[in-house]
Write a protein that holds these residues in place. Sequence first.
Motif, PDB file in Angstrom:
ATOM      1  N   CYS A  53       0.756  -1.208   0.130  1.00 32.09           N
ATOM      2  CA  CYS A  53       0.024  -0.081   0.158  1.00 32.09           C
ATOM      3  C   CYS A  53       0.714   1.240  -0.130  1.00 32.09           C
ATOM      4  O   CYS A  53       0.817   2.398  -0.854  1.00 32.09           O
ATOM      5  CB  CYS A  53      -1.009   0.065   1.310  1.00 32.09           C
ATOM      6  SG  CYS A  53      -2.156  -1.236   1.145  1.00 32.09           S
ATOM      7  N   ARG A  68      -8.109   0.061   6.280  1.00 29.24           N
ATOM      8  CA  ARG A  68      -9.029  -0.946   5.618  1.00 29.24           C
ATOM      9  C   ARG A  68      -8.293  -2.214   5.411  1.00 29.24           C
ATOM     10  O   ARG A  68      -9.096  -3.182   5.494  1.00 29.24           O
ATOM     11  CB  ARG A  68      -9.753  -0.176   4.552  1.00 29.24           C
ATOM     12  CG  ARG A  68     -10.677   0.832   4.668  1.00 29.24           C
ATOM     13  CD  ARG A  68     -11.076   1.479   3.649  1.00 29.24           C
ATOM     14  NE  ARG A  68     -12.013   2.722   3.732  1.00 29.24           N
ATOM     15  CZ  ARG A  68     -12.928   3.036   3.192  1.00 29.24           C
ATOM     16  NH1 ARG A  68     -13.610   2.223   2.231  1.00 29.24           N
ATOM     17  NH2 ARG A  68     -13.571   4.158   3.646  1.00 29.24           N
ATOM     18  N   PHE A  69      -7.168  -2.131   4.909  1.00 28.86           N
ATOM     19  CA  PHE A  69      -6.438  -3.293   4.213  1.00 28.86           C
ATOM     20  C   PHE A  69      -5.424  -3.944   5.075  1.00 28.86           C
ATOM     21  O   PHE A  69      -5.228  -4.901   5.401  1.00 28.86           O
ATOM     22  CB  PHE A  69      -5.944  -2.815   2.756  1.00 28.86           C
ATOM     23  CG  PHE A  69      -5.494  -4.117   2.154  1.00 28.86           C
ATOM     24  CD1 PHE A  69      -6.166  -5.049   1.931  1.00 28.86           C
ATOM     25  CD2 PHE A  69      -4.120  -3.914   1.850  1.00 28.86           C
ATOM     26  CE1 PHE A  69      -5.483  -6.261   1.133  1.00 28.86           C
ATOM     27  CE2 PHE A  69      -3.584  -5.017   1.140  1.00 28.86           C
ATOM     28  CZ  PHE A  69      -4.196  -5.953   0.753  1.00 28.86           C
ATOM     29  N   THR A  70      -4.254  -2.802   5.420  1.00 30.75           N
ATOM     30  CA  THR A  70      -2.973  -3.280   6.105  1.00 30.75           C
ATOM     31  C   THR A  70      -3.312  -3.843   7.307  1.00 30.75           C
ATOM     32  O   THR A  70      -2.946  -4.883   7.730  1.00 30.75           O
ATOM     33  CB  THR A  70      -2.143  -2.179   6.002  1.00 30.75           C
ATOM     34  OG1 THR A  70      -1.784  -1.534   4.839  1.00 30.75           O
ATOM     35  CG2 THR A  70      -0.906  -2.449   6.684  1.00 30.75           C
ATOM     36  N   GLU A  72      -6.208   5.487   4.971  1.00 30.45           N
ATOM     37  CA  GLU A  72      -7.588   4.814   4.609  1.00 30.45           C
ATOM     38  C   GLU A  72      -7.060   3.467   4.397  1.00 30.45           C
ATOM     39  O   GLU A  72      -7.832   2.312   4.605  1.00 30.45           O
ATOM     40  CB  GLU A  72      -8.177   5.381   3.603  1.00 30.45           C
ATOM     41  CG  GLU A  72      -9.076   6.761   4.133  1.00 30.45           C
ATOM     42  CD  GLU A  72     -10.120   6.402   5.029  1.00 30.45           C
ATOM     43  OE1 GLU A  72     -10.765   5.519   5.200  1.00 30.45           O
ATOM     44  OE2 GLU A  72     -10.326   7.320   5.953  1.00 30.45           O
ATOM     45  N   LEU A  73      -6.195   3.189   3.370  1.00 27.93           N
ATOM     46  CA  LEU A  73      -5.688   1.684   3.125  1.00 27.93           C
ATOM     47  C   LEU A  73      -5.198   1.053   4.136  1.00 27.93           C
ATOM     48  O   LEU A  73      -5.572  -0.146   4.270  1.00 27.93           O
ATOM     49  CB  LEU A  73      -4.770   1.887   1.784  1.00 27.93           C
ATOM     50  CG  LEU A  73      -5.131   2.461   0.387  1.00 27.93           C
ATOM     51  CD1 LEU A  73      -4.027   2.584  -0.346  1.00 27.93           C
ATOM     52  CD2 LEU A  73      -6.169   1.581  -0.008  1.00 27.93           C
ATOM     53  N   HIS A  74      -4.357   1.718   5.187  1.00 26.57           N
ATOM     54  CA  HIS A  74      -3.878   0.989   6.097  1.00 26.57           C
ATOM     55  C   HIS A  74      -4.977   0.422   7.114  1.00 26.57           C
ATOM     56  O   HIS A  74      -4.984  -0.569   7.788  1.00 26.57           O
ATOM     57  CB  HIS A  74      -2.782   1.737   6.848  1.00 26.57           C
ATOM     58  CG  HIS A  74      -1.462   2.031   6.055  1.00 26.57           C
ATOM     59  ND1 HIS A  74      -1.074   1.139   5.176  1.00 26.57           N
ATOM     60  CD2 HIS A  74      -0.722   3.233   6.047  1.00 26.57           C
ATOM     61  CE1 HIS A  74       0.183   1.418   4.537  1.00 26.57           C
ATOM     62  NE2 HIS A  74       0.225   2.639   5.018  1.00 26.57           N
TER      63      HIS A  74
END
Length: 171
Positions: A24, A66-68, A62-64
């Motif tokens: 990410c 939701r995903f990371t 936001e990526l971290h």
Amino acid sequence: METAQDQQQAAPGAFTAFARFVLCGGGVGLASSFAVAALASWIPWSLANALVTVISTLLATELHARFTFGAGGRATWRQHAQSAGSAAAAYAVTSVAMLVLQQLVAAPGALLEQVVYLSASALAGVARFAVLRLVVFARNHSQVAATARPVHATMTRAAAPAGPAVLCRTA
């Protein structure tokens, strides 16, 4: 109907989270480098860099979330602020590394500059991963705050020692 606990996904292990962090963060970083170059053709480079840094930090957070780190939803304002602080610290580390290089070597070559910058960036990235995982997106951090309730202790007065007359009556 799903409860909040059902919606929250399991936290990934450290290795998986780190691989996702690199993916990410690296993806956002790569896209940011192109965005800065493109934007700098219209506005001053420093302004382009500042704008892209703000946007990329918001996107990466936001990526971290939701995903990371599998936080199970959008990042909170507190998480955005803490993530921005860790990004600013990482920026400071790379800047200081480059300043030190300039002080130690009069005319460093491009290869040496890249080695120093990427080394400092990697070190800052590992530290940033630790901060994000252990502080910003820590599972029990938000759960402890939500479930913490004041504890009211009830004090009882110890009874005075009973005299011989009282002890004899109870016997």
